[in-house]
Write a protein that holds these residues in place. Structure first.
Motif, PDB file in Angstrom:
ATOM      1  N   SER A 143      19.754 -56.385   1.278  1.00 28.10           N
ATOM      2  CA  SER A 143      18.827 -55.332   0.875  1.00 28.10           C
ATOM      3  C   SER A 143      19.571 -54.165   0.231  1.00 28.10           C
ATOM      4  CB  SER A 143      18.016 -54.847   2.076  1.00 28.10           C
ATOM      5  OG  SER A 143      18.873 -54.426   3.115  1.00 28.10           O
ATOM      6  N   LEU A 190      10.976 -53.664   1.556  1.00 27.01           N
ATOM      7  CA  LEU A 190      11.588 -53.031   2.721  1.00 27.01           C
ATOM      8  C   LEU A 190      10.621 -52.985   3.898  1.00 27.01           C
ATOM      9  CD1 LEU A 190      13.497 -50.093   0.992  1.00 27.01           C
ATOM     10  CD2 LEU A 190      14.449 -52.221   1.883  1.00 27.01           C
ATOM     11  N   ARG A 191       9.346 -52.715   3.624  1.00 26.91           N
ATOM     12  CA  ARG A 191       8.353 -52.697   4.693  1.00 26.91           C
ATOM     13  C   ARG A 191       8.226 -54.076   5.334  1.00 26.91           C
ATOM     14  NH1 ARG A 191       2.042 -52.451   3.330  1.00 26.91           N
ATOM     15  NH2 ARG A 191       2.759 -54.408   2.426  1.00 26.91           N
ATOM     16  N   THR A 192       8.206 -55.120   4.522  1.00 30.32           N
ATOM     17  CA  THR A 192       8.085 -56.480   5.050  1.00 30.32           C
ATOM     18  C   THR A 192       9.306 -56.864   5.864  1.00 30.32           C
ATOM     19  OG1 THR A 192       6.757 -57.102   3.131  1.00 30.32           O
ATOM     20  CG2 THR A 192       7.722 -58.892   4.412  1.00 30.32           C
ATOM     21  N   ALA A 193      10.499 -56.479   5.381  1.00 28.53           N
ATOM     22  CA  ALA A 193      11.726 -56.794   6.112  1.00 28.53           C
ATOM     23  C   ALA A 193      11.740 -56.106   7.474  1.00 28.53           C
ATOM     24  CB  ALA A 193      12.942 -56.367   5.293  1.00 28.53           C
ATOM     25  N   ARG A 194      11.306 -54.839   7.532  1.00 28.54           N
ATOM     26  CA  ARG A 194      11.271 -54.122   8.818  1.00 28.54           C
ATOM     27  C   ARG A 194      10.293 -54.781   9.785  1.00 28.54           C
ATOM     28  NH1 ARG A 194      11.659 -49.380   5.534  1.00 28.54           N
ATOM     29  NH2 ARG A 194       9.386 -49.178   5.565  1.00 28.54           N
ATOM     30  N   THR A 195       9.142 -55.194   9.263  1.00 29.39           N
ATOM     31  CA  THR A 195       8.134 -55.835  10.118  1.00 29.39           C
ATOM     32  C   THR A 195       8.670 -57.130  10.717  1.00 29.39           C
ATOM     33  OG1 THR A 195       6.344 -54.892   8.799  1.00 29.39           O
ATOM     34  CG2 THR A 195       5.808 -56.794  10.177  1.00 29.39           C
ATOM     35  N   ARG A 227      11.810 -57.980  11.131  1.00 32.83           N
ATOM     36  CA  ARG A 227      12.886 -57.696  12.087  1.00 32.83           C
ATOM     37  C   ARG A 227      12.311 -57.318  13.445  1.00 32.83           C
ATOM     38  NH1 ARG A 227      15.230 -54.328   8.127  1.00 32.83           N
ATOM     39  NH2 ARG A 227      16.818 -55.364   6.879  1.00 32.83           N
ATOM     40  N   ARG A 228      11.242 -56.506  13.449  1.00 30.13           N
ATOM     41  CA  ARG A 228      10.631 -56.115  14.727  1.00 30.13           C
ATOM     42  C   ARG A 228      10.085 -57.335  15.455  1.00 30.13           C
ATOM     43  NH1 ARG A 228       8.680 -51.477  11.848  1.00 30.13           N
ATOM     44  NH2 ARG A 228       6.691 -52.530  11.468  1.00 30.13           N
ATOM     45  N   GLU A 270      14.672 -59.241   2.764  1.00 32.70           N
ATOM     46  CA  GLU A 270      15.792 -58.339   2.532  1.00 32.70           C
ATOM     47  C   GLU A 270      16.328 -58.486   1.115  1.00 32.70           C
ATOM     48  OE1 GLU A 270      18.606 -59.333   5.589  1.00 32.70           O
ATOM     49  OE2 GLU A 270      17.946 -57.681   6.855  1.00 32.70           O
TER      50      GLU A 270
END
Length: 334
Positions: free
Chosen positions: A241, A289-294, A296-297, A318
Motif C-alpha cells: 500500500s 485503503l478503507r477496504t484494506a483496513r476493514t 485487516r480488522r 493493499e
C-alpha cells in the motif's frame, strides 16, 4: 515484521526509485541530437550490458535456464519486450518533443486503465466507488480531448502499454532485474542491428558527437536499471500500500517539470481534465485503503479464521491503494 530501520531503508529506496523515474525527463534531452529511435536502441543495448554485469556479480543465472525450458513464459516475455519498446519509445519521443505534461498524464491514468482492463479481460468485479472513479477518469479523457483538440494519444499509449505490460508480467512472475535482462536480451539484436544500420548510413550520433555524448548514451543502461534496483530494495521492506502511494511521485514530478521547467502550456480545459483525473485517483485510493483496513480488522478478530481467500483479498486491497498494483518488476517505467 520489519524493524523500523528496515522500513526506513525501504522508504528511502522507494523515494529514490520513484524520484529518479519522476526526474528522468531531465535526462532524455541531454541525448540530443540523437533521435528518439536511436536513444531507444541504445537504452535496450546498454541496459542488457549493465544488467548482465550485475547478474554476473551476484551469480543469479539459474532462472535463465528455467525460462528457456518454458516456451509459454518465454512467449510472454517476448510480448512484454514488445510492449516495453512501445512504452519507452513513445515516452522518449514525447519528452524530447515537448509533451512532458501529456506523458505524465499517462502514468496518472494508468491505474484507471489497469482496473478497466481487469474488468474487460479478467472479469473482475468493481465496487461502486471504483466504478465512479473509472467514470470520472473517462470524463477526464473526454475533457482533455476537447482541450487538446485531439485524443491525448501519448497519455493513452503510455497508460495502455504499461497496463498491458503489468498484465503480462503477472503471468510471467519473474523478478525485476531478471525480467529486465530477459526482455532486453530479446530486444538486443534488433536494437544493435538498427544502430549498425544508422552507422552504415553515417547517421549514428554515438560515434560523431564526441566521447561525452557517447558516455551519456551508454549511461541509459544505468538510468534504466538503477531505479529498478532501488524499487526492489523498497518492495521487500515496505507494504504494498505504501508503494502504491509512492508511485504517484513519478508523474507528479514529471507534471511539475513539464510546467515549471519546460514551460508547457496549461490552459483551463487541461487543468479541468487533470483535476478530474486527480479526483478519480483520490476516490480510488480512499476506497482501497478503507477496504484494506476493514479486511485487516476482520482477520485480527479472534473468532475469525484466516482463510486463503481473505489473505488474498487483503493483499489485493493493499496493492490497489492508489488504484493499481505496484508492478513486481516495473522495468517499463520511463
Amino acid at each position: 515484521m520489519k524493524s523500523r530501520g528496515e522500513r526506513h531503508i525501504g522508504l528511502l529506496n522507494g523515494f529514490a526509485a520513484y524520484g529518479m523515474w519522476g526526474l528522468v525527463p531531465l535526462f532524455w534531452p541531454l541525448l540530443k541530437p540523437a533521435g528518439a529511435a536511436e536513444i531507444l536502441a541504445h537504452r535496450m543495448v546498454w541496459s542488457l550490458v549493465f544488467v548482465a554485469v550485475a547478474l554476473v556479480f551476484v551469480r543469479r543465472w539459474a532462472w535463465a535456464g528455467e525460462l528457456l525450458r518454458q516456451p509459454r513464459r518465454l512467449a510472454l516475455i517476448t510480448v512484454a519486450a514488445a510492449v516495453i519498446t512501445v512504452n519507452w519509445g513513445v515516452y522518449i519521443w514525447a519528452v524530447n518533443s515537448g509533451h512532458v505534461v501529456e506523458a505524465s498524464l499517462g502514468y496518472f491514468i494508468n491505474p484507471l486503465v489497469t482496473i478497466a482492463m481487469g474488468v474487460l479481460l479478467l472479469k473482475e468485479r468493481l465496487r461502486p466507488v471504483q466504478w465512479t472513479a473509472v467514470g470520472v477518469g473517462a470524463t477526464a479523457v473526454l475533457v482533455l480531448t476537447i482541450g487538446y483538440g485531439r485524443p491525448p494519444w501519448i497519455s493513452l499509449t503510455l497508460a495502455f502499454s504499461f497496463a498491458t505490460y503489468g498484465l503480462v508480467k503477472k503471468k510471467v512472475n519473474l523478478g525485476g532485474v531478471e525480467s529486465l535482462a530477459a526482455e532486453t536480451a530479446i530486444q538486443f539484436l534488433p536494437a544493435l542491428g538498427y544502430l549498425l544500420w544508422l552507422s552504415s548510413h553515417g547517421d549514428l550520433s554515438f560515434a560523431s558527437e564526441g566521447p561525452g555524448h557517447a558516455a551519456l548514451l551508454a549511461s541509459t543502461g544505468i538510468v534504466t536499471a538503477l531505479p529498478l534496483v532501488c524499487f526492489g530494495a523498497a518492495a521487500i521492506r515496505v507494504p504494498l500500500s505504501t508503494l502504491g502511494l509512492l508511485q504517484y511521485l513519478a508523474p507528479v514530478f514529471q507534471f511539475l517539470l513539464g510546467i515549471l521547467y519546460f514551460g508547457e502550456a496549461m490552459p483551463p480545459e487541461r487543468w479541468a481534465g487533470f483535476a478530474l483525473v486527480w479526483l478519480a485517483l483520490t476516490l480510488l485510493t480512499w476506497d482501497a485503503l478503507r477496504t484494506a483496513r476493514t479486511l485487516r480488522r476482520e482477520i485480527t478478530r479472534p473468532s475469525t479464521t484466516m482463510t486463503t481467500g481473505t489473505v488474498s483479498a487483503v493483499r489485493k486491497a493493499e496493492s490497489l491503494a492508489s488504484g493499481a498494483e505496484p508492478p513486481a518488476s516495473p522495468s517499463a517505467r520511463p
